[in-house]
Enzyme design. Structure first.
Site, PDB file in Angstrom:
ATOM      1  N   CYS A  87       2.120 -10.162  17.555  1.00  0.00           N
ATOM      2  CA  CYS A  87       2.630 -11.523  17.349  1.00  0.00           C
ATOM      3  C   CYS A  87       1.620 -12.408  16.642  1.00  0.00           C
ATOM      4  O   CYS A  87       1.933 -13.527  16.258  1.00  0.00           O
ATOM      5  CB  CYS A  87       3.069 -12.160  18.667  1.00  0.00           C
ATOM      6  SG  CYS A  87       1.734 -12.852  19.612  1.00  0.00           S
ATOM      7  N   CYS A  98      -1.693 -21.618  24.510  1.00  0.00           N
ATOM      8  CA  CYS A  98      -2.949 -21.534  23.763  1.00  0.00           C
ATOM      9  C   CYS A  98      -4.122 -21.481  24.751  1.00  0.00           C
ATOM     10  O   CYS A  98      -5.080 -20.723  24.552  1.00  0.00           O
ATOM     11  CB  CYS A  98      -3.113 -22.735  22.839  1.00  0.00           C
ATOM     12  SG  CYS A  98      -1.674 -23.095  21.818  1.00  0.00           S
TER      13      CYS A  98
END
Ligand code: FES
Length: 167
Positions: free
Chosen positions: A36, A110
């Site tokens: 990804c 994140c």
């Protein structure tokens, strides 16, 4: 993303001194998926405090992902200095990213990326290799090599951040 968060991210990246591989690391952890495109690697060097406890002397990172992930890794590796292993393992994504201010929901992962790489580095069990062994002299190998081993490698676009911006 708020202007304040954008500013904090930009400042954290500009001030980052912990970006890059650590040749003499005692531990390394990686998180993310080459498939990804988001990936983070954290290197840790241990030391000891005055009570003889193992502490984190320094930590560095290398990542492929968004600027927020890089900024979280930057402030987190700074925050880790001097922490005992228990203290470091207790830190979650919210604590690691706290110096940047609250992250919006779409940016929580994140910080999770950094948290997972750190947890793997601090894990007492040696990490099982999931890809061909790196040829780099750095523990954990070169992150670019890992990225390019995924099935989608030819479609990846890598944009390098300048770790040493000119004034
Ligand atoms: Fe995927 Fe930040 S690491 S958007």
């Amino acid at each position: 993303m708020s202007d304040q968060l954008e500013n904090n991210v930009r400042e954290a990246l500009a001030a980052s001194t912990n970006m890059g591989e650590m040749q003499d690391a005692d531990a390394v952890g990686s998180a993310g998926s080459p498939g990804c495109g988001d990936m983070m690697r954290v290197w840790v060097k241990y030391g000891h405090d005055s009570q003889g406890r193992t502490t984190i002397d320094r930590a560095t990172f290398q990542g492929f992902g968004c600027e927020t992930a890089m900024a979280v890794a930057s402030v987190a590796t700074e925050m880790l200095k001097g922490k005992t292993l228990d203290e470091a393992q207790a830190l979650g994504g919210a604590e690691l990213s706290a110096p940047l201010g609250p992250l919006p929901p779409m940016k929580i992962h994140c910080a999770t990326l950094v948290e997972e790489a750190l947890r793997q580095a601090l894990s007492p069990a040696p990490a099982k290799p999931t890809s061909p062994q790196p040829t780099s002299a750095t523990p954990g190998g070169d992150l670019m090599d890992s990225m390019m081993q995924g099935n989608n490698a030819p479609r990846k676009k890598i944009v390098f951040l300048n770790p040493d911006p000119q004034p």
